[in-house]
Design an enzyme around this catalytic site. Structure first.
Site, PDB file in Angstrom:
ATOM      1  N   LYS A 122       0.877  -1.221  -0.082  1.00  0.00           N
ATOM      2  CA  LYS A 122      -0.002  -0.100  -0.082  1.00  0.00           C
ATOM      3  C   LYS A 122       0.906   1.357  -0.081  1.00  0.00           C
ATOM      4  O   LYS A 122       2.110   1.063   0.226  1.00  0.00           O
ATOM      5  CB  LYS A 122      -1.004   0.118   1.157  1.00  0.00           C
ATOM      6  CG  LYS A 122      -0.158  -0.020   2.612  1.00  0.00           C
ATOM      7  CD  LYS A 122      -1.060  -0.388   3.642  1.00  0.00           C
ATOM      8  CE  LYS A 122      -0.310  -0.425   4.738  1.00  0.00           C
ATOM      9  NZ  LYS A 122      -1.103  -0.993   6.109  1.00  0.00           N
TER      10      LYS A 122
ATOM     11  N   TYR B 124      13.901  30.872   5.450  1.00  0.00           N
ATOM     12  CA  TYR B 124      12.893  31.792   5.843  1.00  0.00           C
ATOM     13  C   TYR B 124      12.657  32.109   7.319  1.00  0.00           C
ATOM     14  O   TYR B 124      13.072  31.214   8.037  1.00  0.00           O
ATOM     15  CB  TYR B 124      11.491  31.078   5.435  1.00  0.00           C
ATOM     16  CG  TYR B 124      11.309  30.889   3.981  1.00  0.00           C
ATOM     17  CD1 TYR B 124      11.106  32.210   3.154  1.00  0.00           C
ATOM     18  CD2 TYR B 124      11.166  29.604   3.407  1.00  0.00           C
ATOM     19  CE1 TYR B 124      10.800  32.067   2.017  1.00  0.00           C
ATOM     20  CE2 TYR B 124      10.951  29.554   1.985  1.00  0.00           C
ATOM     21  CZ  TYR B 124      10.881  30.834   1.116  1.00  0.00           C
ATOM     22  OH  TYR B 124      10.542  30.622  -0.153  1.00  0.00           O
TER      23      TYR B 124
END
Ligand SMILES: *Cc1c(COP(=O)(O)O)cnc(C)c1O
Length: 383
Positions: free
Chosen positions: A49, A276
């Site tokens: 999965k 940032y």
């Protein structure tokens, strides 16, 4: 080297993104064999999965088919359909629930269905009858996770209902552990006992028992009696242990290495902030390199001010905030050049950064680190 790029728009001869996930199919093969040896004679359903825990659904399914896995487990219908469309012919069980009008698609693509309630079982039987097909079904028993499945204490109703269905083949019956990664196995033993009690239904009536499966990585490592007829290894197959505390009773190796390259070099002067928010600066000049990976690739922003990478087999800290597409690495007085390899996790010479370490920096589990690696990161297979 065999390059394979998800949603490829460029050929493998062209230069692909420097940031890539390298997957060693030999190691995956070896991990599969180690698990097989451990659980023999139980069958194996590798769990693929979430893009095979980030390793690339289709290529890993092909490998599992070559290795004669008995069955493949995926979470959602679309994963199963993709595998069928790509030529995977071994049994595929979709482990998640079914909803809406999905049932005809299961039948059309010969995917095994998880039946998690009497109502759903009857629905499957009816639609299979209308389509003049036999639906392959695994019954899901909830023994203590409270997610999907009929509760162990009312499972008899579901098992009895199967006896009245003419259009379903009950291939398997399964349950799922809630705590098998932990050293305290008391709840796991309780769940196992509940599951075994449900299975008495078949003995009492002298009916043929479907394939019984409950064990995943954690219990494969520490509860061999739970192997039953089939086991469902996920993370262990990829060479990562499900938790830090668990005993390593199966020797597996990480199958993937997350790599990038140095693409920029500069000297950052003292007191010039990086990134940032200007959250990092040095009181002296440092040499630094920029690497084209960021949280947009799945390199979690929450690892800012904690993460390290390997360049030339040596650890260096990521400085400033991790941005969407780039990170900055402080190499202090060392040298690095454009095109030098950067390892985000994996081995480089004698140093190693593990997926587990990234999980700790990010405040999550190794599963999320692997499944979060974005599809824009090309998967490159070594075989
Ligand atoms: C994900 C999953 C597994 C595999 O779990 P691991 O801990 O990765 O081995 C097994 N069974 C079911 C039902 C799952 O959803």
């Amino acid at each position: 080297m065999n390059n394979s790029i998800n949603h490829a728009t460029i050929s493998s001869e062209e230069i692909i993104r420097p940031t890539r996930l390298e997957i060693d199919l030999k190691i995956l093969t070896e991990n599969f064999r180690m698990i097989k040896e451990r659980v023999d004679p139980a069958q194996i359903m590798p769990i693929l999965k979430a893009n095979a825990y980030g390793h690339g659904l289709v290529r890993i399914a092909q490998l599992m088919q070559e290795l004669k896995a008995d069955c493949i487990g995926v979470a959602v219908l679309e994963e199963g359909i993709l595998l069928r469309e790509q030529g995977i012919t071994i049994p595929i069980l979709v482990l998640g629930g079914i909803w809406g009008n999905q049932i005809p698609h299961f039948l059309k693509h010969d995917l095994s269905i998880t039946a998690s309630s009497v109502g759903k079982l009857i629905q499957i039987d009816e639609i299979a009858g209308q389509m003049k097909r036999k639906a392959k079904v695994h019954l899901k028993i909830d023994t203590g996770l409270e997610r999907i499945g009929v509760h162990f204490y009312s499972a008899e109703k579901l098992l009895e209902a199967t006896l009245k269905c003419n259009n379903v083949i009950i291939e398997g019956i399964f349950s799922h552990f809630a705590n098998s990664d932990s050293l305290d196995m008391s709840y796991t033993h309780l769940q196992f006992e509940r599951f075994m009690n449900v299975l008495r239904f078949y003995e009492k009536r002298s009916l043929k028992i479907p394939i019984r499966h409950i064990s995943k990585s954690g219990s494969i490592l520490q509860m061999p009696e739970a192997n039953l007829d089939m086991v469902r290894p996920g993370i262990l197959l990829y060479g990562v242990y499900p938790s830090l505390e668990i005993p390593h009773t199966v020797r597996v190796k990480p199958a993937s290495t997350w790599k990038s390259l140095v693409v920029y070099f500069k000297v950052i002067k003292a007191n010039f902030p990086v990134g940032y928010g200007s959250t990092w600066q040095s009181d002296h000049d440092v040499r630094a390199v920029t690497v084209p990976v960021g949280y947009g690739d799945g390199y979690f922003r929450s690892m800012s001010h904690k993460a390290e990478v390997l360049i030339g087999g040596k650890r260096y800290p990521v400085i400033g905030r991790i941005s969407m597409d780039q990170i900055v690495v402080n190499i202090e007085n060392d040298s690095a050049f454009n095109g030098d390899e950067v390892v985000l996790f994996g081995r480089d010479r004698s140093e190693n950064i593990t997926v587990e370490e990234l999980a700790e920096w990010a405040g999550t589990i190794p599963y999320e680190i692997l499944t979060n690696i974005n599809t824009r990161v090309p998967r490159v297979y070594l075989d």
